[in-house]
Design an enzyme around this catalytic site. Structure first.
Site, PDB file in Angstrom:
ATOM      1  CE  LYS B  78       6.916   1.271   5.690  1.00 26.65           C
ATOM      2  NZ  LYS B  78       7.145   2.286   6.751  1.00 26.65           N
ATOM      3  CB  SER B 153       3.641   2.380   8.423  1.00 31.01           C
ATOM      4  OG  SER B 153       4.876   3.012   8.253  1.00 31.01           O
ATOM      5  CB  SER B 177       6.870   3.665  10.742  1.00 33.37           C
ATOM      6  OG  SER B 177       5.656   4.353  10.927  1.00 33.37           O
TER       7      SER B 177
END
Lengths: 91, 476
Positions: B78, B153, B177
């Protein structure tokens, strides 16, 4: 219930956030709903309850030697020697 | 068989038996990215050349007998996890083009284990969001249904693994997330106990809530990755000593007490997702577990408290982005240092980030502090106590991971409607506890339904053990 109204201009100034007029208008609406949502907490009695603000206690916060200062400085937009140069600002 | 669909465990066996090399495997994932990602938008940055060099290095190690299960495995990170060799932007204009001067500990450990980094994945800006649509750069689509959200996210990481663009990925989880995108994309996602994985190099959103976690195809894979990234780190004062050592093979449900909290099955939770969790609990009961009804009385306040605490912490954490030392600096004219800050931040941050900073600043102001921030911290104490009491009666708590399966991507939902979708995700972060999601069944539209398991602090082996049983019987 102690509902508060958020003063967008004042709060944005505290947060050093420049907002356009359109953003101010949109955030007025959004934040009214969001603060109303968060205001559920206001009715809760917190008498006798100890706050928890940390994830855990963690180890002692002791300073250690650091050898990457040069690499950190290299990320700055502009350098003079070991100083970060910023535009001249005269108040 | 398309080798990009295989698990880490399967790859490890194939690499060991020389069925294919890491370089061949990496090329297969690169080709998959080239074919799919222009449409799916899972990646922000891909470095093919560097990945192939890492793969060659991994092949040398494998030829010398390196037995690490992660050696030679292509993966993604990420884009809030610092990498020296690739930009780390948090999907924000504020950090566009930023190269950190150091690697995150979690990535450093995977690199030492021989992993091959394919690239950095898309996310909601500064990890604030639930659909990855708050990225400043692109949208990510759900590979299972491209009209739908991949979750957020960590949506880019989940989409990459789901689409066969990476064997696994790391995400970060502050209020669900890792788990929500894993559920929406039919994957296994773990938010470890707070302190299990170093946050050094994880660009901070809410420091008392953030944790890095693996997103994988299988439970075994997830445990292998967590084992590699966990453990003490002198750079992170909140990181605990205990590394995670997988020990859940052959887990038995005999003596297991499975908690169900009916409060977590609110009217906002859709029937199919409720039924999936209850069916999973019933399956465990049929294998020897006992169902125990328990309660978390403070759960209805958790989402409200979470948004106050996370926004307050983020308003402080994001104060460092001032345009001076790194990141975006405005090119407009200004007449004071304060105006330089305001203009840079106004241009660098997106709408949701600004909303959270405003909320957090407001909550910490004199006049609001006691009614909002202190109350939120009190709710946090109550949640920890409630979970502590619940775990006196049971070993794990089972619930849906999210109130619904992946929604259609739209811009019509209000911020508060989006926030309410996190009601099942925020609990574990607020209490500092581990929580895992695994795909258990599908709804009438064929979308995967995630079942969430929460446990006591440092009980990841128990969660993986239960999950491994459910995984064998899941109707995926």
């Amino acid at each position: 219930m102690n509902e508060k109204n958020i003063d967008i201009e004042k709060t944005a100034a505290l947060a050093s956030l420049a907002l356009s007029d359109e953003e101010k208008a949109q955030f007025e609406k959004d934040m009214e709903q969001i603060v109303d949502f968060a205001s559920t907490l206001c009715s809760l009695s917190a008498e006798g309850i100890e706050d928890t603000s940390k994830g855990c206690d963690g180890r002692e916060d002791a300073a250690l030697p650091f050898s990457q200062a040069d690499e950190l400085l290299n990320g700055a937009p502009s350098l003079f020697d070991s100083f970060i140069t910023v535009p001249k600002i005269i108040d | 068989m398309d080798i990009t669909k295989k698990s880490i465990r399967e790859h490890a066996l194939s690499l060991k038996s020389k069925e294919y090399s890491s370089k061949e495997l990496t090329k297969a994932y690169i080709e998959s990215i080239r074919q799919k990602d222009e449409r799916l938008g899972a990646f922000l940055y891909v470095d093919e050349e560097a990945a192939l060099l890492m793969a060659e290095d991994a092949d040398r190690r494998l030829s010398k007998g390196d037995s690490s299960p992660l050696c030679g495995i292509p993966m993604a990170l990420k884009d809030n996890i610092c990498t020296r060799s690739l930009p780390t932007t948090c999907a924000s204009r504020m950090l566009e083009g930023y190269f950190p001067p150091y690697n995150a500990t979690a990535w450093e450990r995977l690199s030492l284990a021989g992993c091959v980094l394919l690239g950095k994945t898309n996310m909601d800006e500064f990890a604030m969001g639930s659909d990855t649509k708050n990225s400043a750069f692109k949208k990510t689509l759900n590979p299972l249904d491209e009209k739908r959200s991949p979750g957020g996210s960590s949506g880019g990481s989940a989409a990459a693994v789901c689409a066969g663009e990476a064997a696994f990925a790391l995400g970060s989880d502050t209020g669900g997330s890792v788990r929500t995108p894993s559920a929406f994309c039919g994957l296994v996602g773990m938010k470890p106990t707070y302190g299990r994985v170093s946050r050094y190099g994880l660009i901070a959103f809410a420091s008392s809530l953030d944790q890095i976690g693996p997103i994988t195809k299988t439970v075994w894979d997830n445990g292998a990755v967590l084992s590699a990234i966990s453990g003490a780190d002198p750079h992170d004062l909140t990181c605990c000593e205990n590394p995670f050592i997988p020990d859940f093979e052959g887990f038995s449900c005999k003596g297991l007490k499975v908690g169900i909290c009916t409060r977590l099955f609110s009217e906002r939770v859709n029937e199919a997702t409720k039924c999936a969790s209850l069916a999973a609990a019933e399956l465990l009961r049929s294998l020897g577990a006992e169902i125990v009804y328990t309660d978390i009385p403070s759960a209805p306040y958790a989402t409200h408290a979470y948004y106050i605490i996370s926004s307050a912490e983020s308003s402080s954490n994001l104060a460092r982005y001032d345009g001076l030392r790194y990141g975006k600096r405005t090119e407009k004219e200004y007449s004071s240092i304060g105006e330089l800050y305001s203009l840079s931040r106004g241009e660098g941050f997106g709408q949701e980030v600004k909303r959270r900073i405003l909320l957090g600043t407001f909550a910490l102001c004199e006049g609001s502090y006691d009614d909002y921030y202190k109350k939120a911290c009190a709710v946090r104490s109550l949640l920890k106590e409630d979970f502590g009491r619940a775990f006196n009666d049971c070993h794990i708590i089972i619930s849906p991971t999210a109130p619904d399966t992946a929604p259609i991507l739209s811009n019509e939902e209000s911020p508060v409607e989006t926030y309410l979708r996190d009601e099942l995700g925020v609990l574990a972060n607020m209490a500092g506890l581990p929580a895992l999601t695994l795909p258990f069944s599908r709804d009438e539209k064929g979308l995967p339904i995630g079942v969430q398991l929460m446990g006591r602090a440092f009980s990841e082996n128990l969660l993986y053990g239960v999950a491994s049983i459910l995984e064998k019987c899941a109707h995926k």
